[in-house]
Design an enzyme around this catalytic site. Structure first.
Site, PDB file in Angstrom:
ATOM      1  N   ASP A  27      14.500 -65.349 -36.157  1.00 43.26           N
ATOM      2  CA  ASP A  27      13.687 -65.648 -37.342  1.00 43.26           C
ATOM      3  C   ASP A  27      14.584 -66.238 -38.433  1.00 43.26           C
ATOM      4  O   ASP A  27      15.508 -65.573 -38.919  1.00 43.26           O
ATOM      5  CB  ASP A  27      13.029 -64.352 -37.833  1.00 43.26           C
ATOM      6  CG  ASP A  27      11.953 -64.598 -38.874  1.00 43.26           C
ATOM      7  OD1 ASP A  27      11.689 -65.766 -39.198  1.00 43.26           O
ATOM      8  OD2 ASP A  27      11.393 -63.601 -39.366  1.00 43.26           O
ATOM      9  N   ASP A  65       9.211 -71.192 -37.906  1.00 47.65           N
ATOM     10  CA  ASP A  65      10.545 -70.654 -38.155  1.00 47.65           C
ATOM     11  C   ASP A  65      10.889 -69.401 -37.358  1.00 47.65           C
ATOM     12  O   ASP A  65      11.875 -68.723 -37.663  1.00 47.65           O
ATOM     13  CB  ASP A  65      10.713 -70.359 -39.648  1.00 47.65           C
ATOM     14  CG  ASP A  65       9.744 -69.314 -40.163  1.00 47.65           C
ATOM     15  OD1 ASP A  65       8.771 -69.000 -39.458  1.00 47.65           O
ATOM     16  OD2 ASP A  65       9.942 -68.820 -41.289  1.00 47.65           O
ATOM     17  N   GLU A  66      10.123 -69.080 -36.313  1.00 43.77           N
ATOM     18  CA  GLU A  66      10.466 -67.888 -35.528  1.00 43.77           C
ATOM     19  C   GLU A  66       9.948 -68.025 -34.103  1.00 43.77           C
ATOM     20  O   GLU A  66       8.967 -68.721 -33.831  1.00 43.77           O
ATOM     21  CB  GLU A  66       9.907 -66.621 -36.177  1.00 43.77           C
ATOM     22  CG  GLU A  66       8.408 -66.591 -36.290  1.00 43.77           C
ATOM     23  CD  GLU A  66       7.888 -65.257 -36.823  1.00 43.77           C
ATOM     24  OE1 GLU A  66       8.452 -64.198 -36.460  1.00 43.77           O
ATOM     25  OE2 GLU A  66       6.914 -65.285 -37.591  1.00 43.77           O
TER      26      GLU A  66
END
Length: 398
Positions: free
Chosen positions: A17, A107-108
């Site tokens: 993350d 983003d993860e």
């Protein structure tokens, strides 16, 4: 289940993350912002750097309130092209590490490295290597959690933030979870936390002492079974590449008969209620609302509107969908309507963005979701649907 040669469970799921993604990209691209409190947004903040968060700045706080807390705060506009480019570069590193990547948002992602045990270093060392590559090749900090299941890996990365790495071995799972506040657990929202606090239940360990039936009684079947599984390490243990949802939608066939406009609007709002609840259950926000129509002559049309900011607000989604429908009112009057649908697209993680409306609207949505989970969707519905259910055959009610 991932396992060692001896058949024992193994911590081989990585949750990766990026830290404060939007603000970190801004700091990376402008050296003058590094080490300074930075927020991304306009009147309402979308993201904040850790320097800003330590001073009390928490999106979706308004910029004026944030500056009162942090006079040195630098607010910059979002740069979505830069975020997309950075995300692609990071995901290329993930996919170079293992073919088993499940993206959760921009983003993860989850990475399953269980298949690399005979040809690569241990999972924690792989996670360390991913972190090093992301920093060197993309210029961003990323936190990783490593555990036996995706749920535990995501919780571990949350505990390790910012810029950390945390390995939770199977033998330590109970010890790791027990002291954590319930709000730290993936899928446990503030309404659930507040309800359990009234019974003196504040940590995962508190809940682990309860029977499943008690949790189901307190939270309803969905919430009760999820929380029981979460605190006992019973959540699913597979990474599912390509599963990340790209849209959430629902539709309803209206039949050939003409119907009052109010009835058509009520069907639309029922669909909005259904898809927005699914959106929140999936911890997602939507940037685009799509209206899908099939006219009386069986031709189809699709109308869409991109929101100024991602949201999971039922009220905002309903307002947008209703506006799209109203623009088609003349065509519908002329040609008739046999099907209406709503889809939410351009989905992102609920932790990456924040909704446009205030906390009151968000709390109302959460409360309605909670009532539906405990008592069924027929227990609470719009006043506009009363008396029209039988005529319209409403979707998603009851």
């Amino acid at each position: 289940m991932t396992s060692t040669n001896e058949g024992q469970p193994r911590a081989a799921i990585i949750h990766a993350d990026l830290d404060s993604f939007y603000a970190s990209v801004a700091q990376r691209d402008d050296p003058r912002l590094r080490g300074r409190p930075v927020a991304v947004g306009g009147g309402v903040l979308l993201a904040a750097s850790y320097e800003a968060k330590r001073l009390g700045v928490q999106p979706p706080m308004g910029a004026r309130q944030a500056r009162a807390l942090c006079p040195d705060l630098v607010v910059v506009p979002p740069q979505f092209e830069a975020y997309t480019a950075a995300s692609r570069a990071v995901f290329a590193i993930f996919e170079d590490t293992t073919p088993h990547v499940q993206g959760l948002s921009i983003d993860e992602a989850f990475l399953d490295v269980s298949g690399l045990r005979r040809i690569d270093v241990p999972p924690a060392a792989i996670a360390a290597r991913v972190r090093s590559r992301v920093r060197e090749e993309v210029g961003l900090a990323i936190t990783t959690g490593i555990a036996r299941t995706p749920f535990l890996a995501k919780v571990a990365s949350g505990v390790a933030k910012p810029d950390g790495l945390l390995l939770v071995e199977p033998a330590w799972e109970s010890e790791f979870l027990a002291p954590l506040p319930l709000g730290r657990l993936w899928g446990v929202g503030p309404v659930t936390v507040r309800r359990l606090a009234r019974f003196g239940l504040h940590t995962a360990g508190d809940v682990a002492d309860l029977d499943r039936e008690i949790l189901v009684g307190l939270l309803g079947p969905g919430g009760g079974h999820h929380l029981y599984a979460a605190v006992h390490g019973l959540t699913h243990n597979r990474v599912e590449p390509g599963r990340g949802r790209r849209s959430i939608g629902a539709q309803h066939a209206l039949g050939a008969r003409a119907r009052p406009w109010r009835e058509t609007e009520a069907v639309l709002l029922s669909l909005v209620d259904k898809v927005s609840e699914r959106l929140r259950a999936a911890s997602r926000l939507a940037s685009t609302v799509v209206l899908r129509l099939r006219y009386g002559d069986y031709t189809r049309a699709s109308r869409s509107h991109r929101l100024g900011q991602p949201t999971d607000s039922t009220a905002l989604i309903a307002e947008t969908a209703r506006g799209l429908l109203e623009r088609e009112q003349a065509v519908i009057a002329l040609r008739g309507l046999t099907l209406v649908g709503v889809a939410l697209m351009d989905l992102t993680s609920g932790t990456a963005y924040q909704p446009m409306l205030g906390d009151v609207a968000g709390s109302l949505d959460e409360t309605i979701d909670d009532v539906h989970a405990r008592h069924g969707r027929s227990s609470l519905r719009r006043a506009s649907l009363l008396g029209t259910r039988e005529r319209a055959g409403f979707p998603g009610i009851g």
